[in-house]
Design an enzyme around this catalytic site. Structure first.
Site, PDB file in Angstrom:
ATOM      1  N   CYS A  90       0.857  -1.435  -0.078  1.00  0.00           N
ATOM      2  CA  CYS A  90      -0.013   0.066  -0.005  1.00  0.00           C
ATOM      3  C   CYS A  90       0.899   1.300   0.028  1.00  0.00           C
ATOM      4  CB  CYS A  90      -1.000  -0.113   1.264  1.00  0.00           C
ATOM      5  SG  CYS A  90      -0.305  -0.440   2.680  1.00  0.00           S
ATOM      6  N   TYR A  91       2.186   1.202   0.433  1.00  0.00           N
ATOM      7  CA  TYR A  91       2.972   2.353   0.175  1.00  0.00           C
ATOM      8  C   TYR A  91       4.264   1.780  -0.375  1.00  0.00           C
ATOM      9  CZ  TYR A  91       0.259   4.593   3.913  1.00  0.00           C
ATOM     10  OH  TYR A  91      -0.847   5.292   4.649  1.00  0.00           O
TER      11      TYR A  91
END
Lengths: 402, 135
Positions: free
Chosen positions: A139-140
């Protein structure tokens, strides 16, 4: 006799009588504490000096693609900031310095730049270089970020100092035969000088020695803006021996303070270098004391002559945590420019700016008089002289296999 | 009689000549070296206190200028950056000549540059780097 609500009503109507912690001394001398308490509503205090346990947290905003600094690294103008939070929150400590600073390898180190200076430069509107690395997640995904940031671009920029505004402090001397470089300044050999660091009769916690009005939630002047007492500060030590007037004989109470950095000013938050010691931040703080009764007026009128500080030896005793002092001296003596230690006349130096402390008390007074600044009711007290709350030394224990 | 503190800048070509000797011998000037960086093959710098009769002093200065020494009064060289000074006073006991003094009323620190000998101790201890050297 009076309540904070009543005082606030007067402030709003422009009728409040506000004096500084210096001015109330004369008033109580002339009129007595009872009369003064009837006439005066607020006493303003001030202090300006290096306060190392200071710093600020920032939310820098999310980049595209996203990066999670938590668990990675983050540097601001090469000064490491703490990134052990969520994705884009960081905390910059006042004493942090670049990895390649020579420190004390060339003794005494100059420590020309660090966290405290970055806080000052942000307030001056300067761009700061942010360089961060991360390990990347689904997600990052991003692993590297290099960008300029400035105060106005940040989402939150909050000054959060975990220990400020010491209630009294040591007077530092050096009995060895060579100069030493300390957080109390350069100390010349054979008690060549005596350095102190308190605003004395203007200092917030010395004017409310039992914390009767100053508590969690007290609204204050912080760095030229408005801040709040967040908690008692670290190393808060209210149980130390006190004189009859309530003034502690050694460093005692401390405050943790918080406030929006964006409304503060570089004039009141200054990066500081201490030769041979490190980097710090000069912080300006002013606390208003509501004069609720005669007792509070009396304490607020305590003067330099009645505030005694311990003389502590910094070449052997302080570093090796040896108890004991070389005597006591009051702030009027310290401010005269020379004191006597072990029979020797010694010039004094201050690390805390009394003229700036006075400016802060005057500035806060003008805010209150104009009706711009209302007093807040503390939401909880900070531990007092009867609380049993103490400041313990570290008990070292060997690390053994369990 | 005149007594002044001056900063002398020697160009490289003069470093190996006995300039100060001439000030004493020919102009009867008394000198006290407060600071000196004179290294062969490099430009030299010397801070002197010079004392003597007014006429001799004037002639001595003319001599220095004629051989190519640049002269500056000392006070131009150690400067306090007023915007940086916080008037804390940590420099006061460090100054050997009492050029830095706290005003007992305003509690501001005064810098008397005529008393300064350019030792630069204050430059190192000033927490906000307000004392600047302009050689």
């Amino acid at each position: 006799m009076k309540t904070i609500a009543e005082i606030n009503k007067k402030i709003k109507e422009g009728r409040a009588v506000v004096v500084t912690a210096e001015e109330i001394i004369d008033l109580v001398d002339k009129k007595g504490a009872k009369k003064t308490a009837e006439e005066v509503d607020v006493v303003t205090t001030g202090t300006f000096g290096p306060m190392c346990s200071s710093g600020a947290y920032f939310n820098i905003g999310h980049s595209k693609p996203r990066i999670k600094l938590g668990g990675g690294t983050c540097r601001l103008n090469d000064v490491p900031a703490y990134a052990g939070f969520a994705a884009v929150d960081i905390y910059l400590g006042a004493t942090a310095i670049p990895d390649d600073d020579p420190r004390n390898k060339i003794y005494p180190g100059e420590f020309r730049y660090g966290g405290g200076h970055i806080i000052q430069e942000l307030l001056e509107g300067k761009d700061i270089r942010l360089e961060a690395t991360a390990y990347g997640t689904d997600c990052y995904p991003r692993r590297k970020l290099e960008t300029l940031i400035s105060l106005k671009d940040l989402n939150e920029a909050v000054l959060f100092n975990i220990r400020n505004s010491y209630q009294n402090y040591n007077v530092a001397v050096n009995t060895s035969d060579k100069i030493i470089y300390t957080y109390m300044g350069a100390l010349k050999p054979n008690i060549g000088n005596a350095n102190y660091c308190s605003a004395g009769q203007l200092s917030p916690l010395l004017k409310d020695p039992y914390y009767k009005t100053i508590g969690v939630g007290t609204r204050i002047f912080l760095g030229g803006g408005i801040g709040y007492v967040a908690w008692h500060g670290t190393q808060h030590n209210p149980m130390v021996k006190r004189r009859e007037n309530g003034i502690p004989c050694a460093p005692a109470g401390t405050l943790a303070v918080i406030g929006d950095l964006k409304q503060m000013k570089a004039e009141w938050l200054r990066g500081t270098s201490m030769l041979g010691y490190g980097v710090s931040l000069n912080v300006g703080i002013g606390v208003p004391i509501p004069v609720l009764n005669e007792e509070i007026a009396k304490s607020a009128a305590i003067k330099d002559e009645e505030i005694y500080a311990p003389i502590v030896e910094y070449s052997q005793n302080y570093p090796h945590f040896v108890a004991g002092t070389l005597g006591e001296v009051n702030y009027a003596q310290l401010k005269s420019g020379k004191i006597t230690v072990q029979g020797k006349e010694v010039p004094t130096g201050a690390f805390s700016s009394y003229s700036k402390a006075r400016e802060i008390a005057e500035e806060l007074k003008s805010w209150i008089k104009k009706g711009d600044f209302l007093l807040s009711e503390p939401v909880a007290p900070i531990p007092g002289a009867e609380s049993g709350y103490t400041f313990k030394p570290l008990k070292e224990r060997p690390i053994t296999q369990l | 009689m005149i007594c002044k503190r001056i900063v002398l800048h020697f160009p490289q070509r003069l470093v190996e000549q006995p300039i100060i000797y001439k000030l004493v011998k020919e102009y009867s000037l008394e000198f006290n070296i407060l600071k000196a960086y004179v290294t062969p093959q490099e430009e030299g710098l010397m801070i002197l206190e010079l004392k003597g009769k007014d006429a001799d002093f004037k002639k001595g200065m003319e001599y220095l200028q004629s051989v190519g020494v640049k002269i500056q009064p000392l006070s131009e060289d150690i400067i306090r950056n007023e915007s940086k000074c916080t008037d804390c006073g940590v420099c006061v006991p460090i100054c050997p000549t009492k050029a830095l003094v706290v005003d007992p009323i305003t509690r501001k620190v005064h810098f008397y540059d005529n008393k300064c000998i350019g030792c630069e101790l204050c430059v190192k201890v000033c927490p906000t780097h307000a004392m600047e050297v302009h050689f």
